[in-house]
Design a protein around this motif. Structure first.
Motif, PDB file in Angstrom:
ATOM      1  N   ASN A   1       3.628   3.541   3.788  1.00 33.51           N
ATOM      2  CA  ASN A   1       2.492   3.449   2.872  1.00 33.51           C
ATOM      3  C   ASN A   1       1.356   2.698   3.560  1.00 33.51           C
ATOM      4  O   ASN A   1       1.532   2.134   4.653  1.00 33.51           O
ATOM      5  N   SER A   2       0.214   2.692   2.920  1.00 37.80           N
ATOM      6  CA  SER A   2      -0.961   2.062   3.524  1.00 37.80           C
ATOM      7  C   SER A   2      -0.816   0.550   3.639  1.00 37.80           C
ATOM      8  O   SER A   2      -1.429  -0.072   4.514  1.00 37.80           O
TER       9      SER A   2
ATOM     10  N   GLU B   1      -1.124   6.109  -1.674  1.00 35.64           N
ATOM     11  CA  GLU B   1      -1.364   6.346  -0.255  1.00 35.64           C
ATOM     12  C   GLU B   1      -0.101   5.988   0.517  1.00 35.64           C
ATOM     13  O   GLU B   1       0.010   4.946   1.151  1.00 35.64           O
ATOM     14  N   GLY B   2       0.869   6.897   0.435  1.00 29.97           N
ATOM     15  CA  GLY B   2       2.144   6.676   1.093  1.00 29.97           C
ATOM     16  C   GLY B   2       3.137   7.743   0.678  1.00 29.97           C
ATOM     17  O   GLY B   2       2.859   8.598  -0.171  1.00 29.97           O
ATOM     18  N   THR B   3       4.316   7.681   1.287  1.00 29.16           N
ATOM     19  CA  THR B   3       5.361   8.674   1.019  1.00 29.16           C
ATOM     20  C   THR B   3       6.618   8.047   0.411  1.00 29.16           C
ATOM     21  O   THR B   3       7.579   8.762   0.133  1.00 29.16           O
ATOM     22  N   ASP B   4       6.624   6.746   0.205  1.00 30.92           N
ATOM     23  CA  ASP B   4       7.828   6.061  -0.263  1.00 30.92           C
ATOM     24  C   ASP B   4       7.780   5.820  -1.772  1.00 30.92           C
ATOM     25  O   ASP B   4       6.846   6.243  -2.474  1.00 30.92           O
TER      26      ASP B   4
ATOM     27  N   ALA C   1       4.580   4.047  -3.219  1.00 27.52           N
ATOM     28  CA  ALA C   1       3.429   4.927  -3.432  1.00 27.52           C
ATOM     29  C   ALA C   1       3.675   5.878  -4.602  1.00 27.52           C
ATOM     30  O   ALA C   1       2.771   6.129  -5.415  1.00 27.52           O
ATOM     31  N   GLN C   2       4.880   6.390  -4.708  1.00 22.36           N
ATOM     32  CA  GLN C   2       5.176   7.355  -5.760  1.00 22.36           C
ATOM     33  C   GLN C   2       5.108   6.743  -7.155  1.00 22.36           C
ATOM     34  O   GLN C   2       4.874   7.447  -8.136  1.00 22.36           O
TER      35      GLN C   2
ATOM     36  N   GLU D   1       2.882   4.542  -8.174  1.00 24.47           N
ATOM     37  CA  GLU D   1       1.583   3.966  -8.505  1.00 24.47           C
ATOM     38  C   GLU D   1       0.846   4.698  -9.618  1.00 24.47           C
ATOM     39  O   GLU D   1       0.115   4.067 -10.400  1.00 24.47           O
TER      40      GLU D   1
ATOM     41  N   GLY E   1       1.408  10.383  -2.293  1.00 25.99           N
ATOM     42  CA  GLY E   1       2.689  10.195  -2.971  1.00 25.99           C
ATOM     43  C   GLY E   1       2.786  10.848  -4.341  1.00 25.99           C
ATOM     44  O   GLY E   1       3.807  10.692  -5.023  1.00 25.99           O
TER      45      GLY E   1
ATOM     46  N   ASN F   1      -4.492  10.747   6.409  1.00 29.67           N
ATOM     47  CA  ASN F   1      -3.128  10.760   5.882  1.00 29.67           C
ATOM     48  C   ASN F   1      -2.113  11.106   6.963  1.00 29.67           C
ATOM     49  O   ASN F   1      -1.068  10.465   7.084  1.00 29.67           O
TER      50      ASN F   1
ATOM     51  N   LEU G   1       0.435   8.369   7.806  1.00 27.45           N
ATOM     52  CA  LEU G   1       1.632   8.589   6.994  1.00 27.45           C
ATOM     53  C   LEU G   1       2.485   9.764   7.454  1.00 27.45           C
ATOM     54  O   LEU G   1       3.592   9.947   6.958  1.00 27.45           O
TER      55      LEU G   1
END
Length: 408
Positions: free
Chosen positions: A80-81, A181-184, A187-188, A190, A211, A234, A238
């Motif tokens: 993530n960011s 701003e992420g894949t984990d 981020a999901q 948020e 995400g 991105n 990421l």
């Protein structure tokens, strides 16, 4: 003379005006720095046969002041960011980063704006605290104003707090935040968290959204919110980006370049990569950086060539084929002219007379090896020196040196 005011009316004749709403071969009148409804009897007439006219592009997400800061060395994708921000803290000790940040912020902001202008962008959403330099009348681009923002849910110490800034933002103005701003899992989660805080509404503009899952996209569309897509940034940070198709089809997507710290060189490069990867075609892409961005950012006179709109436009040669591809995929040096408020800012040398009749001094430069004319307020040597590929012409540099020697 105020550099944002046209000295006289202009009629652009025999060009094809291209917008997401359609195409027109009618002359395009410019009156008082805006697109006119009729031709003025004494207008300066410019014959643009075999040319295409596009609205000035809108970059829906930028950090104008960091485009000269060297990026982190390439490494494995971050989850993530926030992990990227943590890794960047040590990067601040690098000599090249220290040197870049020693450049006065006002000059760095102007450089980020000039970088955008050279690629046909005439309006930018700057996602950082306001700075007095953005109010200067000769600032290279228009900057989004009267909006609310928070930086990110996981970084509350920079910028206004999310809930209070959202509550203070009028419903008819956009509210911007970096989100998902992420894949984990962080981020999901948020979007749901933002919704629980009461900050997901029709004026919410979510930056990145990598995400977001399918049901999250459903919720964004249902609420009338929007996402700004920055695919190069991105991928660099990421390892992947979002699928733009559903949000684009729903009219809830705009495009941003982020900055060179993590993203593409400029919006043109961003668009060229999208087409090369087959993510979107030229037509939808043109919409993302003109009319759709204007709608999302609540810019009633942006992204259009309709009567009353600001006369911000990009002029390119008609290369045949799909007219929209005349801009999508072009290199910045191939743009014939970038115009703000009816006045050219950078253009090919054969547009010299237009500069003259507008009362604008022009300075010879080269852009990526091609000769151009640059409006004098943008030709500050300290500013030009910050932009790779842009150079003052040798004769102009010699003239400046002679003038400096005479004053010493």
């Amino acid at each position: 003379m105020d550099v944002l005011q046209a000295a006289m009316d202009v009629s652009l004749c025999r060009a094809v005006s291209v917008t997401p709403a359609g195409r027109s071969r009618m002359p395009l009148p410019i009156r008082g720095g805006r697109i006119g409804a009729s031709l003025a009897a004494r207008a300066y007439r410019l014959d643009l046969h075999d040319h295409l006219l596009f609205p000035g592009l809108i970059n829906a997400h930028e950090h104008l002041h960091v485009n000269t800061v060297p990026p982190l060395p390439a490494r494995a994708p971050f989850p993530n960011s926030y992990a990227w921000i943590a890794a960047f803290r040590a990067h601040f000790e690098e000599p090249a980063v220290i040197a870049a940040l020693r450049v006065p912020k006002a000059l760095r902001l102007r450089h980020g704006a000039l970088k955008n202008l050279l690629a046909g962008t005439t309006c930018v959403a700057h996602h950082d605290p306001w700075h007095p330099a953005l109010d200067e009348p000769d600032f290279p681009v228009a900057v989004l104003r009267d909006y609310g923002w928070s930086y990110a849910l996981g970084w509350p110490d920079y910028g206004p707090p999310a809930q209070s800034s959202f509550a203070a933002t009028p419903v008819d103005r956009p509210w911007l935040i970096h989100l998902a701003e992420g894949t984990d899992a962080i981020a999901q989660a948020e979007l749901a968290r933002l919704d629980e805080m009461g900050c997901l509404a029709a004026n919410s503009v979510l930056i990145h959204g990598v995400g977001l899952r399918e049901h999250d996209v459903d919720r964004v569309i249902e609420r009338g919110a929007a996402v700004v897509w920055c695919p190069t940034s991105n991928r660099n940070l990421l390892g992947r980006s979002l699928d733009p198709r559903r949000l684009c089809a729903a009219g809830r997507l705009a495009l941003g370049s982020d900055s060179r710290l993590s993203g593409a060189r400029d919006l043109l490069d961003e668009m060229r990569g999208i087409v090369a990867r087959g993510e979107l075609g030229a037509g939808p892409l043109l919409d993302l950086v003109t009319s759709q961005a204007a709608r999302i950012l609540r810019l009633p006179s942006g992204g259009s060539l309709a009567p009353g709109a600001l006369a911000d436009l990009v002029i390119v040669e008609d290369r045949g084929g799909d007219e929209r591809c005349g801009l999508v995929g072009i290199e910045r040096s191939r743009i014939r002219a970038v115009v703000r408020h009816g006045v050219p800012r950078i253009a090919d040398p054969d547009f010299a007379e237009w500069f003259d009749v507008a009362g604008m001094d022009a300075v010879p430069v080269t852009l990526d090896g091609r000769p151009k004319l640059l409006a004098r307020p943008l030709a500050d040597p300290a500013l030009v020196a910050l932009e790779p590929g842009l150079e003052l012409a040798a004769a102009h540099r010699a003239h400046d040196l002679a003038m400096e020697a005479g004053q010493s």
